[in-house]
Scaffold this motif. Structure first.
Motif, PDB file in Angstrom:
ATOM      1  N   ILE A  36      -2.279   0.657 -10.905  1.00 18.57           N
ATOM      2  CA  ILE A  36      -2.020   2.104 -10.964  1.00 18.57           C
ATOM      3  C   ILE A  36      -2.581   2.696 -12.260  1.00 18.57           C
ATOM      4  CG2 ILE A  36      -0.186   3.835 -11.188  1.00 18.57           C
ATOM      5  CD1 ILE A  36       1.426   2.074  -9.191  1.00 18.57           C
ATOM      6  N   LEU A  37      -2.354   1.970 -13.348  1.00 19.91           N
ATOM      7  CA  LEU A  37      -2.848   2.415 -14.653  1.00 19.91           C
ATOM      8  C   LEU A  37      -4.375   2.559 -14.642  1.00 19.91           C
ATOM      9  CD1 LEU A  37      -1.144   2.846 -17.221  1.00 19.91           C
ATOM     10  CD2 LEU A  37      -1.980   0.653 -18.033  1.00 19.91           C
ATOM     11  N   ALA A  38      -5.042   1.560 -14.074  1.00 17.06           N
ATOM     12  CA  ALA A  38      -6.505   1.602 -14.018  1.00 17.06           C
ATOM     13  C   ALA A  38      -6.980   2.703 -13.073  1.00 17.06           C
ATOM     14  CB  ALA A  38      -7.060   0.249 -13.582  1.00 17.06           C
ATOM     15  N   SER A  39      -6.269   2.923 -11.958  1.00 14.53           N
ATOM     16  CA  SER A  39      -6.676   3.977 -11.019  1.00 14.53           C
ATOM     17  C   SER A  39      -6.564   5.350 -11.660  1.00 14.53           C
ATOM     18  CB  SER A  39      -5.800   3.990  -9.761  1.00 14.53           C
ATOM     19  OG  SER A  39      -5.574   2.718  -9.274  1.00 14.53           O
ATOM     20  N   ALA A  40      -5.508   5.528 -12.462  1.00 10.64           N
ATOM     21  CA  ALA A  40      -5.259   6.842 -13.058  1.00 10.64           C
ATOM     22  C   ALA A  40      -6.347   7.233 -14.046  1.00 10.64           C
ATOM     23  CB  ALA A  40      -3.895   6.865 -13.748  1.00 10.64           C
ATOM     24  N   SER A  74       0.828  -1.217   0.000  1.00  9.44           N
ATOM     25  CA  SER A  74       0.000   0.000   0.000  1.00  9.44           C
ATOM     26  C   SER A  74       0.860   1.264   0.000  1.00  9.44           C
ATOM     27  CB  SER A  74      -0.944   0.009   1.198  1.00  9.44           C
ATOM     28  OG  SER A  74      -2.082  -0.759   0.899  1.00  9.44           O
ATOM     29  N   LEU A  75       1.971   1.218   0.737  1.00  4.24           N
ATOM     30  CA  LEU A  75       2.865   2.380   0.747  1.00  4.24           C
ATOM     31  C   LEU A  75       3.474   2.599  -0.631  1.00  4.24           C
ATOM     32  CD1 LEU A  75       4.720   1.942   4.167  1.00  4.24           C
ATOM     33  CD2 LEU A  75       3.357   3.917   3.483  1.00  4.24           C
ATOM     34  N   LYS A  76       3.835   1.494  -1.267  1.00  2.00           N
ATOM     35  CA  LYS A  76       4.432   1.583  -2.598  1.00  2.00           C
ATOM     36  C   LYS A  76       3.411   2.158  -3.581  1.00  2.00           C
ATOM     37  CE  LYS A  76       6.658  -1.958  -5.183  1.00  2.00           C
ATOM     38  NZ  LYS A  76       7.091  -3.364  -5.127  1.00  2.00           N
ATOM     39  N   TYR A  77       2.197   1.648  -3.486  1.00  2.00           N
ATOM     40  CA  TYR A  77       1.128   2.144  -4.349  1.00  2.00           C
ATOM     41  C   TYR A  77       0.936   3.643  -4.150  1.00  2.00           C
ATOM     42  CZ  TYR A  77      -3.673   2.972  -5.940  1.00  2.00           C
ATOM     43  OH  TYR A  77      -4.787   3.475  -6.544  1.00  2.00           O
ATOM     44  N   ALA A  78       0.839   4.073  -2.887  1.00  2.00           N
ATOM     45  CA  ALA A  78       0.642   5.499  -2.605  1.00  2.00           C
ATOM     46  C   ALA A  78       1.822   6.318  -3.120  1.00  2.00           C
ATOM     47  CB  ALA A  78       0.447   5.718  -1.103  1.00  2.00           C
ATOM     48  N   ALA A  79       3.042   5.787  -2.927  1.00  2.00           N
ATOM     49  CA  ALA A  79       4.243   6.536  -3.317  1.00  2.00           C
ATOM     50  C   ALA A  79       4.320   6.732  -4.833  1.00  2.00           C
ATOM     51  CB  ALA A  79       5.491   5.820  -2.819  1.00  2.00           C
ATOM     52  N   ILE A  80       3.797   5.768  -5.601  1.00  2.00           N
ATOM     53  CA  ILE A  80       3.808   5.934  -7.058  1.00  2.00           C
ATOM     54  C   ILE A  80       2.556   6.664  -7.529  1.00  2.00           C
ATOM     55  CG2 ILE A  80       3.919   4.760  -9.299  1.00  2.00           C
ATOM     56  CD1 ILE A  80       5.209   2.391  -7.845  1.00  2.00           C
ATOM     57  N   PHE A  81       1.412   6.219  -7.022  1.00  2.00           N
ATOM     58  CA  PHE A  81       0.151   6.723  -7.558  1.00  2.00           C
ATOM     59  C   PHE A  81      -0.103   8.195  -7.222  1.00  2.00           C
ATOM     60  CE2 PHE A  81      -4.452   7.426  -7.051  1.00  2.00           C
ATOM     61  CZ  PHE A  81      -4.791   7.336  -8.378  1.00  2.00           C
ATOM     62  N   VAL A  82       0.146   8.596  -5.987  1.00  2.00           N
ATOM     63  CA  VAL A  82      -0.194   9.965  -5.570  1.00  2.00           C
ATOM     64  C   VAL A  82       0.531  11.018  -6.413  1.00  2.00           C
ATOM     65  CG1 VAL A  82      -0.113  11.617  -3.657  1.00  2.00           C
ATOM     66  CG2 VAL A  82      -0.939   9.312  -3.262  1.00  2.00           C
ATOM     67  N   PRO A  83       1.867  10.966  -6.515  1.00  2.00           N
ATOM     68  CA  PRO A  83       2.526  11.982  -7.358  1.00  2.00           C
ATOM     69  C   PRO A  83       2.162  11.868  -8.840  1.00  2.00           C
ATOM     70  CG  PRO A  83       4.149  10.483  -6.393  1.00  2.00           C
ATOM     71  CD  PRO A  83       2.845  10.117  -5.816  1.00  2.00           C
ATOM     72  N   LEU A  84       2.075  10.633  -9.335  1.00  2.00           N
ATOM     73  CA  LEU A  84       1.734  10.437 -10.742  1.00  2.00           C
ATOM     74  C   LEU A  84       0.372  11.049 -11.062  1.00  2.00           C
ATOM     75  CD1 LEU A  84       2.788   8.818 -13.306  1.00  2.00           C
ATOM     76  CD2 LEU A  84       1.078   7.131 -12.683  1.00  2.00           C
ATOM     77  N   ASN A  85      -0.604  10.726 -10.226  1.00  2.00           N
ATOM     78  CA  ASN A  85      -1.957  11.218 -10.429  1.00  2.00           C
ATOM     79  C   ASN A  85      -1.998  12.738 -10.361  1.00  2.00           C
ATOM     80  OD1 ASN A  85      -4.656  10.341 -10.875  1.00  2.00           O
ATOM     81  ND2 ASN A  85      -5.166  10.994  -8.799  1.00  2.00           N
ATOM     82  N   MET A  86      -1.225  13.312  -9.442  1.00  2.00           N
ATOM     83  CA  MET A  86      -1.239  14.769  -9.301  1.00  2.00           C
ATOM     84  C   MET A  86      -0.605  15.444 -10.511  1.00  2.00           C
ATOM     85  SD  MET A  86      -1.067  15.504  -5.244  1.00  2.00           S
ATOM     86  CE  MET A  86      -0.282  16.958  -5.394  1.00  2.00           C
ATOM     87  N   ILE A  87       0.469  14.862 -11.018  1.00  2.00           N
ATOM     88  CA  ILE A  87       1.127  15.465 -12.182  1.00  2.00           C
ATOM     89  C   ILE A  87       0.207  15.400 -13.404  1.00  2.00           C
ATOM     90  CG2 ILE A  87       3.032  15.183 -13.818  1.00  2.00           C
ATOM     91  CD1 ILE A  87       4.723  14.285 -11.334  1.00  2.00           C
ATOM     92  N   ILE A  88      -0.416  14.231 -13.623  1.00  2.00           N
ATOM     93  CA  ILE A  88      -1.336  14.115 -14.766  1.00  2.00           C
ATOM     94  C   ILE A  88      -2.500  15.090 -14.597  1.00  2.00           C
ATOM     95  CG2 ILE A  88      -2.853  12.573 -16.068  1.00  2.00           C
ATOM     96  CD1 ILE A  88      -1.129  10.238 -15.102  1.00  2.00           C
ATOM     97  N   ALA A  89      -3.056  15.148 -13.380  1.00  2.00           N
ATOM     98  CA  ALA A  89      -4.201  16.024 -13.127  1.00  2.00           C
ATOM     99  C   ALA A  89      -3.839  17.487 -13.410  1.00  2.00           C
ATOM    100  CB  ALA A  89      -4.678  15.865 -11.692  1.00  2.00           C
ATOM    101  N   LEU A  90      -2.666  17.886 -12.940  1.00  2.00           N
ATOM    102  CA  LEU A  90      -2.232  19.270 -13.129  1.00  2.00           C
ATOM    103  C   LEU A  90      -1.970  19.562 -14.608  1.00  2.00           C
ATOM    104  CD1 LEU A  90      -1.583  21.885 -11.749  1.00  2.00           C
ATOM    105  CD2 LEU A  90       0.713  21.063 -11.274  1.00  2.00           C
ATOM    106  N   ILE A 115      -3.312  15.508   0.493  1.00  2.00           N
ATOM    107  CA  ILE A 115      -3.859  14.846   1.675  1.00  2.00           C
ATOM    108  C   ILE A 115      -5.016  13.918   1.302  1.00  2.00           C
ATOM    109  CG2 ILE A 115      -5.139  15.259   3.809  1.00  2.00           C
ATOM    110  CD1 ILE A 115      -3.327  17.686   4.235  1.00  2.00           C
ATOM    111  N   THR A 116      -5.959  14.427   0.516  1.00  2.00           N
ATOM    112  CA  THR A 116      -7.109  13.572   0.173  1.00  2.00           C
ATOM    113  C   THR A 116      -6.663  12.352  -0.622  1.00  2.00           C
ATOM    114  OG1 THR A 116      -7.558  14.989  -1.712  1.00  2.00           O
ATOM    115  CG2 THR A 116      -8.903  15.336   0.241  1.00  2.00           C
ATOM    116  N   SER A 117      -5.644  12.500  -1.481  1.00  2.43           N
ATOM    117  CA  SER A 117      -5.288  11.323  -2.271  1.00  2.43           C
ATOM    118  C   SER A 117      -4.435  10.332  -1.481  1.00  2.43           C
ATOM    119  CB  SER A 117      -4.633  11.709  -3.598  1.00  2.43           C
ATOM    120  OG  SER A 117      -3.429  12.371  -3.385  1.00  2.43           O
TER     121      SER A 117
END
Lengths: 310, 273
Positions: free
Chosen positions: A161-165, A73-89, A218-220
């Motif tokens: 991660i791909l599906a979450s994004a 879960s930590l690994k998932y958060a560490a990859i997904f959170v920044p990735l998702n934020m960069i794509i979103a931005l 925080i929310t993500s």
């Protein structure tokens, strides 16, 4: 007269009464109950037995899966959170450009965010299928041999991660509305001064939206720790437990193995980790989050000070 | 701000590439629902069906009691939305338009409940609803919605804070009581916020999988999300029926979003600060 006064004082409490009841019955009651349960061996079918810190001790000393799931879960958060934020931005920047038809694109980008995780898992399970999935076919057209996404333990987490994004639209919209609120005058002044587009992004847009970045961060983090629907349906925690997320681990302990006390202890550990991470992010925020009102206040203070001196 | 022609073209290329990424899976799925099973899993895959099989939908829909699942989903969605809209507006009104003892601390508590992970409350809630005899009924999914939800209350309260302070004074002088002021004056003003909360709740509840999974057991009680997921287990070898039901399931939230997106975009903008 007294009755009238009573009603006047009581009126606001009548209005908030639904939430107060709901809070007691559906939130704080269960929360306390869950903490109590975590000190019990509590099978669903037999009587609970008090075991003190037993569940917590078992978790940290005997249960290998606890540590493994936490790391996943930590690994998932560490990859997904920044990735998702960069794509979103990035997408938010795209749809705030002054070109025609961006609203249509805004709608398109958001659509995947309104569909059920069940549907997302079916769509991506099918696209990522290593026998007939279209993604690996498209990769093969480019001369790349696609990985066996959902079958290979080394790639399954990437598949999740791909599906979450796919649901990046929610966060994109939050960035979008914030960027929209930045006054156009600032940009015009900057471009008159000859600031390049990338300079404008890094010294105007990015600092102005730091409060929103904090909110999204925080929310993500919170939501990525609770991710369970997608893994449950896309990989089922496999292959070889490589996507056995902490949320799924807790769920299975409770509703599959009926170890309600142990699962409550699992949940509390996660709750504490989330609280610590949030506190950490908040503490760091004073170093990188820029509040407009704050700047105005300190500016005003300076002026007043200057006035005194003069 | 004006952009050069070259950068405009560049932006459109990026926008279109992203749009393809988000839309292609849907388009590919939509066309595949009309394929034969063999064609849907053929390699190399084809985008369009060589022969159209619209009867796929009827076969998929009648293979399980999807009508019942649909009805349950509609029931839960409508009843929770009514509950959220009524309870949240009452609570938000109390917090936004009154001064009372303990208000700030209560509001802080309300905000902090948003951070509690579902696992922590889900397990004891299951025990609680078991005690009430609510397991395997739709009640655990519906009843809590009638007691408000922190995020929605927060959104509505933010909206109400923006209404000028002297707004209710005139009505109070006219002799209207507190409830009349809330109902006759503030409900109409709140309309955009009510729509926002209603739509967000409809989409969330319609899509919810975990709640139904934990609280429901009999197929006759299943919602569409749960029915589709269990269908996946049974039919994991057959892809086409699954895609058909998926298409049916994602259409309502997409339509609702497209109709109400103005409220969602505006509601998002006011909520964070």
């Amino acid at each position: 007269m007294n009755r009238k006064k009573f009603f006047r004082t009581a009126t606001p409490y009548f209005f908030i009464l639904p939430w107060v009841i709901g809070f007691l019955v559906f939130t704080i009651g269960p929360l306390i109950f869950s903490l109590i349960m975590s000190f019990f061996d509590w099978p669903l079918t037999a009587d609970p037995k008090f075991i003190g810190l037993g569940n917590y001790i078992e978790m940290f000393t005997e249960d290998d899966q606890f540590r493994k799931s936490l790391v996943i879960s930590l690994k998932y958060a560490a990859i997904f959170v920044p990735l998702n934020m960069i794509i979103a931005l990035f997408l938010a920047m795209l749809i705030t450009q002054p070109v025609r038809g961006v609203k249509v694109y805004r709608t398109i980008f958001y659509i995947p965010a309104v569909i059920s995780g069940v549907a997302v898992s079916i769509i991506w399970g099918w696209i990522l299928n290593s026998d007939y999935g279209i993604l690996n076919y498209l990769l093969s057209l480019l001369g790349i041999e696609g990985p066996r996404w959902l079958v290979d333990p080394a790639w399954a987490l990437m598949a999740v991660i791909l599906a979450s994004a796919f649901g990046v639209g929610t966060m994109m919209l939050i960035f979008y509305t914030d960027i929209k609120n930045i006054s156009i005058d600032i940009y015009e002044a900057a471009s008159l001064d000859g600031a390049s587009v990338s300079k404008q992004f890094f010294s105007i847009t990015l600092p102005m939206i730091t409060p929103t970045i904090l909110f999204n961060l925080i929310t993500s983090i919170i939501s990525s720790f609770q991710q369970v629907t997608l893994v449950m349906l896309l990989t089922g925690g496999g292959p070889l437990n490589s996507t056995y997320f902490y949320g799924l681990y807790t769920y299975n302990n409770a509703f599959k193995h009926h170890k309600m006390g142990y699962a409550s202890a699992n949940a509390w550990v996660m709750f504490i980790i989330i609280l610590l991470l949030t506190a950490l992010v908040f503490r760091s925020s004073s170093a990188w989050v820029f509040y407009e009102t704050e700047a105005k206040n300190s500016g005003a203070k300076k002026k007043r000070k200057g006035g005194k001196e003069a | 701000m004006n952009l050069s022609k070259k950068s405009k073209v560049f932006i459109y290329i990026l926008l279109t590439a992203a749009a393809i990424y988000f839309l292609a899976p849907f388009a590919y799925m939509f066309f595949s629902t009309f394929k034969s099973e063999a064609e849907a899993i053929a390699y190399p895959p084809k985008f369009f069906p060589s022969q159209w099989h619209p009867e796929n939908f009827i076969k998929a829909w009648t293979s399980q009691p999807f009508g019942t699942y649909l009805w349950n989903s509609i029931l839960v969605t409508v009843l929770t939305t009514a509950g959220q809209v009524i309870s949240c507006s009452l609570v938000a009104y109390g917090f936004a338009r009154y001064e009372f003892k303990g208000k700030n601390i209560l509001f802080m508590i309300l905000l902090s409940t948003m951070m509690i992970p579902w696992d922590v409350t889900m397990i004891p809630q299951y025990m609680e609803f078991n005690l009430f005899g609510w397991i395997n009924t739709l009640k655990p999914l519906i009843v809590p919605a009638w007691f408000g939800s922190a995020y929605y209350i927060f959104l509505m309260r933010q909206f109400l804070m923006g209404v000028p302070k002297d707004f209710e004074e005139a009505a109070r002088i006219d002799g209207a009581n507190a409830f009349q002021i809330y109902w006759k004056i503030f409900m109409p003003i709140l309309k955009p916020s009510l729509i926002l909360v209603g739509v967000l709740n409809m989409i969330t509840v319609w899509n919810d999988y975990l709640g139904p999974l934990i609280f429901l057991q009999d197929r006759s009680k299943y919602t569409l999300a749960l029915g589709l997921a269990s269908f996946k287990g049974v039919h994991s070898t057959q892809i086409v029926p699954m895609l058909c039901i998926t298409v049916v399931m994602i259409i309502p939230p997409i339509i609702i979003f497209i109709i109400a997106q103005k409220y969602i975009v505006e509601g998002t903008s006011g909520s964070i600060k």
